[in-house]
Structures are given as structure tokens and as C-alpha cells.
Design an enzyme around this catalytic site. Sequence first.
Site, PDB file in Angstrom:
ATOM      1  N   SER A   1       0.864  -1.191   0.000  1.00  0.00           N
ATOM      2  CA  SER A   1       0.000   0.000   0.000  1.00  0.00           C
ATOM      3  C   SER A   1       0.898   1.237   0.000  1.00  0.00           C
ATOM      4  O   SER A   1       2.068   1.154   0.400  1.00  0.00           O
ATOM      5  CB  SER A   1      -0.844   0.009   1.277  1.00  0.00           C
ATOM      6  OG  SER A   1      -1.511   1.245   1.446  1.00  0.00           O
ATOM      7  N   TYR A   7      -2.270  -0.434  10.604  1.00  0.00           N
ATOM      8  CA  TYR A   7      -2.223  -0.854   9.191  1.00  0.00           C
ATOM      9  C   TYR A   7      -0.931  -0.349   8.547  1.00  0.00           C
ATOM     10  O   TYR A   7      -0.223  -1.098   7.871  1.00  0.00           O
ATOM     11  CB  TYR A   7      -3.455  -0.279   8.488  1.00  0.00           C
ATOM     12  CG  TYR A   7      -3.575  -0.542   6.997  1.00  0.00           C
ATOM     13  CD1 TYR A   7      -3.961  -1.788   6.522  1.00  0.00           C
ATOM     14  CD2 TYR A   7      -3.348   0.478   6.064  1.00  0.00           C
ATOM     15  CE1 TYR A   7      -4.103  -2.023   5.156  1.00  0.00           C
ATOM     16  CE2 TYR A   7      -3.492   0.254   4.701  1.00  0.00           C
ATOM     17  CZ  TYR A   7      -3.873  -0.996   4.251  1.00  0.00           C
ATOM     18  OH  TYR A   7      -4.021  -1.220   2.900  1.00  0.00           O
TER      19      TYR A   7
HETATM   20  P1  NAD Z   1     -11.034  -6.282  -0.244  1.00  0.00           P
HETATM   21  O1  NAD Z   1     -11.631  -6.163   1.117  1.00  0.00           O
HETATM   22  O2  NAD Z   1     -11.924  -6.381  -1.414  1.00  0.00           O
HETATM   23  O3  NAD Z   1     -10.030  -7.513  -0.316  1.00  0.00           O
HETATM   24  C1  NAD Z   1      -9.362  -8.053   0.764  1.00  0.00           C
HETATM   25  C2  NAD Z   1      -9.501  -9.546   0.653  1.00  0.00           C
HETATM   26  O4  NAD Z   1      -8.718 -10.184   1.654  1.00  0.00           O
HETATM   27  C3  NAD Z   1     -10.951  -9.997   0.847  1.00  0.00           C
HETATM   28  O5  NAD Z   1     -11.308 -10.897  -0.188  1.00  0.00           O
HETATM   29  C4  NAD Z   1     -10.926 -10.681   2.197  1.00  0.00           C
HETATM   30  O6  NAD Z   1     -11.876 -11.720   2.302  1.00  0.00           O
HETATM   31  C5  NAD Z   1      -9.495 -11.214   2.210  1.00  0.00           C
HETATM   32  N1  NAD Z   1      -9.048 -11.499   3.569  1.00  0.00           N
HETATM   33  C6  NAD Z   1      -9.048 -10.653   4.626  1.00  0.00           C
HETATM   34  N2  NAD Z   1      -8.601 -11.296   5.719  1.00  0.00           N
HETATM   35  C7  NAD Z   1      -8.294 -12.561   5.320  1.00  0.00           C
HETATM   36  C8  NAD Z   1      -7.806 -13.699   6.000  1.00  0.00           C
HETATM   37  N3  NAD Z   1      -7.521 -13.694   7.303  1.00  0.00           N
HETATM   38  N4  NAD Z   1      -7.605 -14.851   5.292  1.00  0.00           N
HETATM   39  C9  NAD Z   1      -7.896 -14.877   3.966  1.00  0.00           C
HETATM   40  N5  NAD Z   1      -8.373 -13.840   3.282  1.00  0.00           N
HETATM   41  C10 NAD Z   1      -8.587 -12.698   3.967  1.00  0.00           C
HETATM   42  O7  NAD Z   1     -10.062  -5.037  -0.364  1.00  0.00           O
HETATM   43  P2  NAD Z   1      -8.911  -4.683  -1.440  1.00  0.00           P
HETATM   44  O8  NAD Z   1      -8.869  -3.224  -1.448  1.00  0.00           O
HETATM   45  O9  NAD Z   1      -9.083  -5.429  -2.704  1.00  0.00           O
HETATM   46  O10 NAD Z   1      -7.619  -5.182  -0.656  1.00  0.00           O
HETATM   47  C11 NAD Z   1      -6.654  -6.060  -1.214  1.00  0.00           C
HETATM   48  C12 NAD Z   1      -5.274  -5.659  -0.735  1.00  0.00           C
HETATM   49  O11 NAD Z   1      -4.972  -4.370  -1.246  1.00  0.00           O
HETATM   50  C13 NAD Z   1      -5.137  -5.548   0.792  1.00  0.00           C
HETATM   51  O12 NAD Z   1      -3.898  -6.093   1.197  1.00  0.00           O
HETATM   52  C14 NAD Z   1      -5.159  -4.056   1.036  1.00  0.00           C
HETATM   53  O13 NAD Z   1      -4.472  -3.685   2.198  1.00  0.00           O
HETATM   54  C15 NAD Z   1      -4.462  -3.564  -0.207  1.00  0.00           C
HETATM   55  N6  NAD Z   1      -4.682  -2.159  -0.539  1.00  0.00           N
HETATM   56  C16 NAD Z   1      -5.935  -1.684  -0.758  1.00  0.00           C
HETATM   57  C17 NAD Z   1      -6.115  -0.343  -1.070  1.00  0.00           C
HETATM   58  C18 NAD Z   1      -7.468   0.252  -1.319  1.00  0.00           C
HETATM   59  O14 NAD Z   1      -7.571   1.485  -1.302  1.00  0.00           O
HETATM   60  N7  NAD Z   1      -8.487  -0.529  -1.610  1.00  0.00           N
HETATM   61  C19 NAD Z   1      -4.993   0.502  -1.166  1.00  0.00           C
HETATM   62  C20 NAD Z   1      -3.736  -0.025  -0.924  1.00  0.00           C
HETATM   63  C21 NAD Z   1      -3.589  -1.367  -0.634  1.00  0.00           C
END
Ligand code: NAD
Length: 249
Positions: free
Chosen positions: A132, A145
Site C-alpha cells: 500500500s 495498518y
Molecule cells: P477487499 O476487502 O476487497 O479484499 C481483501 C480480501 O482479503 C478480501 O477478499 C478478504 O476476504 C481477504 N481477507 C481478509 N482477511 C483474510 C484472511 N484472514 N484470510 C484470507 N483472506 C482474507 O479489499 P482490497 O482493497 O481489494 O484489498 C486487497 C489488498 O490491497 C489488501 O492487502 C489491502 O491492504 C491492499 N490495498 C488496498 C487499497 C485500497 O484502497 N483498496 C490501497 C492499498 C492497498
Amino acid sequence: MGGQERSNQKRVFVTGGGSGIGLAIAQNFCGAGHQVIIAGRNKSKLEAAGHEYVEIDVTDEQSVIDGVNSAGDIDIFVANAGAAATAPALKTDRETWDQMLSVNLTSTYLCARAAIPQMVERKWGRYIVVASTAALKGYSYVGAYAAAKHGVLGWVKTLALELSKTGVTANAICPGYTDTPLVDEALEKVMAKTGKNRKDALAAFVSGNPMGRLIDPSEVAGAALWLASDAAASVNGQSITIDGGETVS
Ligand code: NAD
């Protein structure tokens, strides 16, 4: 698919592949002709995604080992699962702190230990973590986080060095605010807390991005596909930032 392309087909494992960025990554690899396995906790979401899947909890060591072993030879591992809890730094309780480190940082250690040795044996592999921009800079109210995501980069850089002669690379992708359920949830919380409408709440999220918009998950997926390609064979230990210029502003 021609013979040349078939021999380039890889087996790709994406954690958190049932939604958001993980799902976009899975779709992108699948569209490029690779075999994709998605992994996560929510069976109905995994099923709906239409890819081969395994149920795992990335915070549970045995669950990660079993899930990875059941997937066969993995060439490309995308450690994407994560979660973001919000609280003022000094009001972050111990449970939240531990949860954030577990799901965002310890998970990447567990996944690497489960998946990388078999890549090393086969002398080719890609280990990609979705970190991130919170791995590169601080943001108010997401201290645990941000601490976990900063830790991810230390882990990835060290792996990159230790793996450098093995044919396996380790890299991170650092997206800014991306249009996924994770941001939707955060928006809902801001709206509930401040009484702002969605448009105003969203404006606060995108104000840091010089392009003035959320990142599209497909833009993150494009970077993952490139990192996995032979063209990126020398890219190792890097953080590929996809943020519209936020971290250079
Ligand atoms: P999202 O909530 O759609 O995806 C996160 C996924 O991780 C979900 O499918 C959830 O079920 C899964 N998950 C969470 N805890 C888990 C566990 N203990 N075991 C297995 N699966 C688990 O959100 P996203 O935005 O697609 O996030 C994906 C990645 O991107 C994350 O690591 C997040 O930190 C990172 N990220 C997101 C953003 C944003 O703005 N959306 C920005 C930077 C980084």
C-alpha cells in the site's frame, strides 16, 4: 492458445482473490492464459468469482500450508489478502494492533514460507505482495495498518536479497486508494461518523491523489502481470507504486 503461449502458462495463487484488487489480479492472469487459484475465507465470494479456489485463513499457519500444498506447483504467488482497521494511533487497542499485524504482515511471512521453497526447487518463481502507499508514508487513523504495511517492505526486500540467485523474485505493489469493497467500507464509516454524503466523503479520499480519483483495481492487476513476466526478471525487492503521483506530491 499456441504452443509457445502454452509453455509460458503459469500457475498463479492469489490470496484474497474473491474481491477487489485480488479478483482483478486473478481475472488479469486468467485473461493472459495462466491457471489461477484464488484463496480466501469467504466461500460464497470465492465460488462466485468462477476460478479454481481454496479456502484459507492467511493468519493461520496450518491453513496457509494446507491451502498452498493443495494447489500443486505454484509459479506465481500473490499475497494480496489484507484488511484495514481505523483508530487514532494512541487509541488503537491491542487486539486491533495484533489483528492488523497478523492479517497484513505475518500473513506475508506465512505465505512466503509455504510457497517459495517449491519455486526455488524449480528455479523460477514470482512472489508479489500487495502492500500500500501506507507502506511508504503515514496516514492519520490507520497506524497499525501503516506499521504492518511498512513491515511488509522490509520482509520483501530481505527475501529479494536472499533469493537473488534462485530464479525467484520478490516485489511489492503499493496502490493508493483503490476502488474496492475495502474503500467502500471506509467510506460508509466516514459517512456514518461525519454525516457527509458519499460524494464529499469520497472527495477526502481522493484529495491526496494528484489525479483526483481512485485507482482502478485493473491498474494494480496490470502491474502484477508485468512483475510476473520475463520482462521483469531483474526487478527484485522493489515497491511498484500506483498512486497517481500521491507519494511524490
Ligand atoms: P477487499 O476487502 O476487497 O479484499 C481483501 C480480501 O482479503 C478480501 O477478499 C478478504 O476476504 C481477504 N481477507 C481478509 N482477511 C483474510 C484472511 N484472514 N484470510 C484470507 N483472506 C482474507 O479489499 P482490497 O482493497 O481489494 O484489498 C486487497 C489488498 O490491497 C489488501 O492487502 C489491502 O491492504 C491492499 N490495498 C488496498 C487499497 C485500497 O484502497 N483498496 C490501497 C492499498 C492497498
